[in-house]
Structures are given as C-alpha cells and as structure tokens.
Motif scaffolding. Structure first.
Motif, PDB file in Angstrom:
ATOM      1  N   THR A 262      47.848 -48.262  13.022  1.00  0.00           N
ATOM      2  CA  THR A 262      47.594 -49.515  12.317  1.00  0.00           C
ATOM      3  C   THR A 262      47.713 -49.352  10.804  1.00  0.00           C
ATOM      4  N   LYS A 263      47.262 -48.244  10.277  1.00  0.00           N
ATOM      5  CA  LYS A 263      47.341 -48.018   8.834  1.00  0.00           C
ATOM      6  C   LYS A 263      48.789 -48.001   8.369  1.00  0.00           C
ATOM      7  N   ALA A 264      49.651 -47.308   9.118  1.00  0.00           N
ATOM      8  CA  ALA A 264      51.055 -47.182   8.718  1.00  0.00           C
ATOM      9  C   ALA A 264      51.783 -48.516   8.816  1.00  0.00           C
ATOM     10  N   ILE A 265      51.493 -49.298   9.867  1.00  0.00           N
ATOM     11  CA  ILE A 265      52.202 -50.580  10.001  1.00  0.00           C
ATOM     12  C   ILE A 265      51.821 -51.528   8.873  1.00  0.00           C
ATOM     13  N   ASN A 266      50.547 -51.536   8.487  1.00  0.00           N
ATOM     14  CA  ASN A 266      50.139 -52.419   7.404  1.00  0.00           C
ATOM     15  C   ASN A 266      50.680 -51.959   6.062  1.00  0.00           C
ATOM     16  N   LYS A 267      50.870 -50.676   5.899  1.00  0.00           N
ATOM     17  CA  LYS A 267      51.480 -50.171   4.666  1.00  0.00           C
ATOM     18  C   LYS A 267      52.907 -50.677   4.529  1.00  0.00           C
ATOM     19  N   ILE A 268      53.647 -50.692   5.635  1.00  0.00           N
ATOM     20  CA  ILE A 268      55.013 -51.218   5.617  1.00  0.00           C
ATOM     21  C   ILE A 268      55.002 -52.713   5.340  1.00  0.00           C
ATOM     22  N   LEU A 269      54.114 -53.444   6.013  1.00  0.00           N
ATOM     23  CA  LEU A 269      54.056 -54.891   5.844  1.00  0.00           C
ATOM     24  C   LEU A 269      53.545 -55.307   4.470  1.00  0.00           C
ATOM     25  N   ASP A 270      52.932 -54.376   3.741  1.00  0.00           N
ATOM     26  CA  ASP A 270      52.491 -54.646   2.379  1.00  0.00           C
ATOM     27  C   ASP A 270      53.512 -54.190   1.337  1.00  0.00           C
ATOM     28  N   SER A 271      54.711 -53.847   1.785  1.00  0.00           N
ATOM     29  CA  SER A 271      55.744 -53.378   0.849  1.00  0.00           C
ATOM     30  C   SER A 271      56.066 -54.426  -0.212  1.00  0.00           C
ATOM     31  N   ASP A 272      56.104 -55.692   0.200  1.00  0.00           N
ATOM     32  CA  ASP A 272      56.340 -56.803  -0.718  1.00  0.00           C
ATOM     33  C   ASP A 272      55.896 -58.077  -0.010  1.00  0.00           C
ATOM     34  N   GLU A 273      55.934 -59.191  -0.725  1.00  0.00           N
ATOM     35  CA  GLU A 273      55.412 -60.447  -0.170  1.00  0.00           C
ATOM     36  C   GLU A 273      56.163 -60.885   1.085  1.00  0.00           C
ATOM     37  N   GLY A 274      57.478 -60.701   1.104  1.00  0.00           N
ATOM     38  CA  GLY A 274      58.282 -61.178   2.229  1.00  0.00           C
ATOM     39  C   GLY A 274      58.135 -60.368   3.500  1.00  0.00           C
ATOM     40  N   ALA A 275      57.576 -59.163   3.411  1.00  0.00           N
ATOM     41  CA  ALA A 275      57.470 -58.304   4.588  1.00  0.00           C
ATOM     42  C   ALA A 275      56.519 -58.868   5.641  1.00  0.00           C
ATOM     43  N   ARG A 276      55.615 -59.759   5.236  1.00  0.00           N
ATOM     44  CA  ARG A 276      54.673 -60.359   6.192  1.00  0.00           C
ATOM     45  C   ARG A 276      55.162 -61.711   6.729  1.00  0.00           C
ATOM     46  N   TYR A 277      56.407 -62.054   6.444  1.00  0.00           N
ATOM     47  CA  TYR A 277      57.020 -63.254   7.011  1.00  0.00           C
ATOM     48  C   TYR A 277      58.221 -62.829   7.869  1.00  0.00           C
ATOM     49  N   ILE A 278      58.670 -63.725   8.730  1.00  0.00           N
ATOM     50  CA  ILE A 278      59.718 -63.389   9.695  1.00  0.00           C
ATOM     51  C   ILE A 278      61.091 -63.811   9.178  1.00  0.00           C
ATOM     52  N   GLY A 279      62.052 -62.893   9.264  1.00  0.00           N
ATOM     53  CA  GLY A 279      63.404 -63.160   8.797  1.00  0.00           C
ATOM     54  C   GLY A 279      64.425 -63.359   9.891  1.00  0.00           C
TER      55      GLY A 279
END
Length: 365
Positions: A262-279
């Motif tokens: 869980t720690k690693a996945i949230n670190k990736i998703l916190d890379s920038d604002e768009g990482a927590r939205y779906i592309g």
C-alpha cells in the motif's frame, strides 16, 4: 537456420502494423532483443524502399544511467531523442526483458525526473508517427508465464501473428457502441464502478499499435468516476510487483488505494496531481491470451478483461484532459474462472462473465 516466424512477424510489423511506405524513415528501437529480429526488420524496411534507423538499448546500462540521472544530462538526452523522433515517420520498439524488476531500486526522485523528461518524446511518438510496440520472448518472460521457454515462444508467435484484420468489423462495432455511450456501470467481486464516456471517442486496436493486440480503448470523463474497483491481475510498475490492487473513487479522484504494498502504490499515485485520475478505459479480448503474466502488453489484452488506467490520457486521441507522468494499466478479468462480472452501457448489459452479448460483438468472444 532462422525461425521463419521471425521473418513473418517482421513482415507483419512493417507491412501491416506501421504500413511503411517508400521513403519513410523508420526508427527501430531495440531493447535486450536478439539480432535476428533486428536484422529481419531492417531487411523488411529496405524491401519497402524505406530508411531504417536503429537504436540498441541494454536495460542494465539504462538502469545505471537512471540511478545517476541529473536534470541537465536528461534534458540534453531527451532533447536529442525528441529531435530524432520529429524526423521519424514510423516507429517500432522491440522490448526484451531479462529481469522485469531491473528498475526496482532506481530512486523514486530519479524515476520521476526521467519520466517527466521523456514525456514529450513519448507524446511525439504517439501523436505524430505510425508506431507499434511489442515484447520479445525470453526465458525470464517464460518463467513469468509459468511456461517452458519453447512453449512460451510458441504462445508468443501465436498471439502476435493473430489475424487481427478479421476482427476489425466486430472491433469497429464495439468502438461505435462506446462512442455513443454515456453511462458505464461495471460490477463484479469487490467492484461497483460508475463513470461517463460522454463526448469521448473510442479507438479500435487491431495490431497497428501494440503486438499482441486486441482491445478498444477510450477515457472516462475525468471527474465522473465513482465507486470501487478491485483488480485481480498482478502487475509490475516501475519495477515493483503489486497484487490485490483496490481503488476507491470520488468525483473522478482515487481517494483510497490499497495493495500488497500500500505504501508503494500511494507513492506512485502521489507522483503528481493527474496520477490519481483515470486516463484510459479499455476492453480486452485477445482470445489466445488467457492468464496474466505481469507483462502489460499481454495482460491488458486478456480475453474477458478490461483495464482502468490511473494517469496520463492519450493526448489528441482519446483525451479527457488528464495529464501525468504516470500511465499505469491495471487489469481486471471478468471470466467465471476469475469471479465473473458485468459491463453495462446505458443500462444495457453488453458483456457478462467475459462474453459479449450483442450479436455484432460476439466474434470478439
């Protein structure tokens, strides 16, 4: 004696996937793959009266460069790559992998730097060349798939040399259905997800961009995603292995993410604002690919699957405006052997337990 399937694959990549024409400049980007496929591709480019340009890469060397990346050095490197890409008409990447976790110990700040610098190069390739990307079979990949090396090579050529053209009528029908769909509802074990596709166009992928292929993709309206999604295919991203990924959404944003790490996945998703939205939202249906193997070029095409991708949208193609250094294809399989599931378009079930229900789509089953 060379395996004749190598020449057959090279011919398909040049003549069908990238439609190389006389005078085209064709970049062959080769990562840890044998000379046999490189030579076969060069010969096919020359036979088409086009110009081959070859770049050879070694992943171990690339890792060392990334570990010591600095902004000035990568600015120069990426400018050089971008200038070359702007001169290219067609692009083919052949990517071998002796160790899928080779990049796992590259520091996060260095990985972020490299991905930020490389994004314009990737955008130029995706938007302004005829491109195709494929893996190359190795013993490491066979091990990932739980197969002998020989069996995996047979599987590789079978899925890569699929008659994609014969699937195009049904793929086009699915594209048209997605084009006119507003509301999507996906149900399954641990999954109850809703979003809109209104105003976004779908793209049918039948062997012209990825090999193996077999998907139709689009993107959700950025702020429309609501609910929860449990992925059941294992994945590797930035050299880190993830299992049991579960995402919760509110107003399009991933507000909670859990996994085996869980720690690693949230670190990736916190890379920038768009990482927590779906592309990207895509439906996969390559009938020859049944099981995940932690290789996304295969896994995202699994029969009866879909993928829902945090991060960057495909600019100018199926573009919901989301921008990010991240583009992480995460896969959920909905066949009965993986727990089943349903996809609904505008209150009509179009796929149940991995099988398309509308008559015009059933050739994709």
């Amino acid at each position: 004696m060379q395996d004749p399937r190598i020449d057959q694959l090279a011919r398909q990549l040049i003549r069908y996937s990238t439609s190389v024409q006389k005078g085209d400049r064709v970049l062959l980007d080769i990562y840890d793959a044998p000379n046999t496929i490189t030579l076969a591709l060069i010969r096919q480019v020359v036979a088409a009266k086009a110009i081959p340009v070859v770049k050879l890469h070694d992943t171990v060397v690339t890792r060392e460069l990334m570990k010591h990346a600095d902004p000035e050095g990568y600015e120069m490197l990426c400018k050089n790559n971008l200038d070359l890409m702007k001169e290219i008409d067609a692009y083919i990447a052949v990517r071998g992998s002796h160790n899928i976790t080779e990049m796992s110990d590259v520091p996060a700040d260095k990985m972020k730097l490299v991905m930020e610098k490389m994004r314009p190069v990737i955008n130029e390739r995706v938007n302004n060349t005829r491109w195709c990307v494929l893996r190359w079979p190795t013993s490491a990949m066979a091990q990932q798939a739980g197969m002998s090396t020989e069996a995996f090579e047979d599987f590789f050529f079978k899925v890569c040399l699929l008659d994609y053209k014969s699937l195009m009528p049904a793929m086009t029908a699915l594209k048209k259905l997605m084009d006119k769909t507003n509301k999507v509802h996906i149900k399954g074990p641990g999954t109850d997800l809703r979003f809109s596709l209104k105003g976004l166009k779908a793209i049918a992928c039948g062997g012209t961009h990825n090999i193996p292929d077999g998907e139709v993709f689009t993107a959700p309206v950025k702020d429309s995603v609501e609910g929860v999604l449990s992925y059941n295919a294992p994945t590797v991203y930035q050299g880190i292995a993830f299992d049991n990924v579960k995402l919760e959404f509110s107003q399009g944003k991933i507000v909670k993410a859990t996994a085996n790490n869980t720690k690693a996945i949230n670190k990736i998703l916190d890379s920038d604002e768009g990482a927590r939205y779906i592309g990207e939202f895509a439906i996969g249906f390559n009938r020859e690919i049944r099981e995940p193997m932690r290789d996304i070029l295969f896994d995202e095409k699994i029969a009866g699957s879909f993928h829902f991708t945090p991060g960057q949208a495909y600019e100018g193609v199926a573009d919901n405006g989301n921008r990010s250094q991240v583009h992480w294809d995460l896969v959920c399989i909905q066949r009965p052997d993986y727990g089943g599931g349903e996809i609904w378009f505008d209150d009509k079930c179009i796929r149940k337990n991995g099988k398309f229900l509308p008559r015009e789509l059933q050739k994709l089953n």
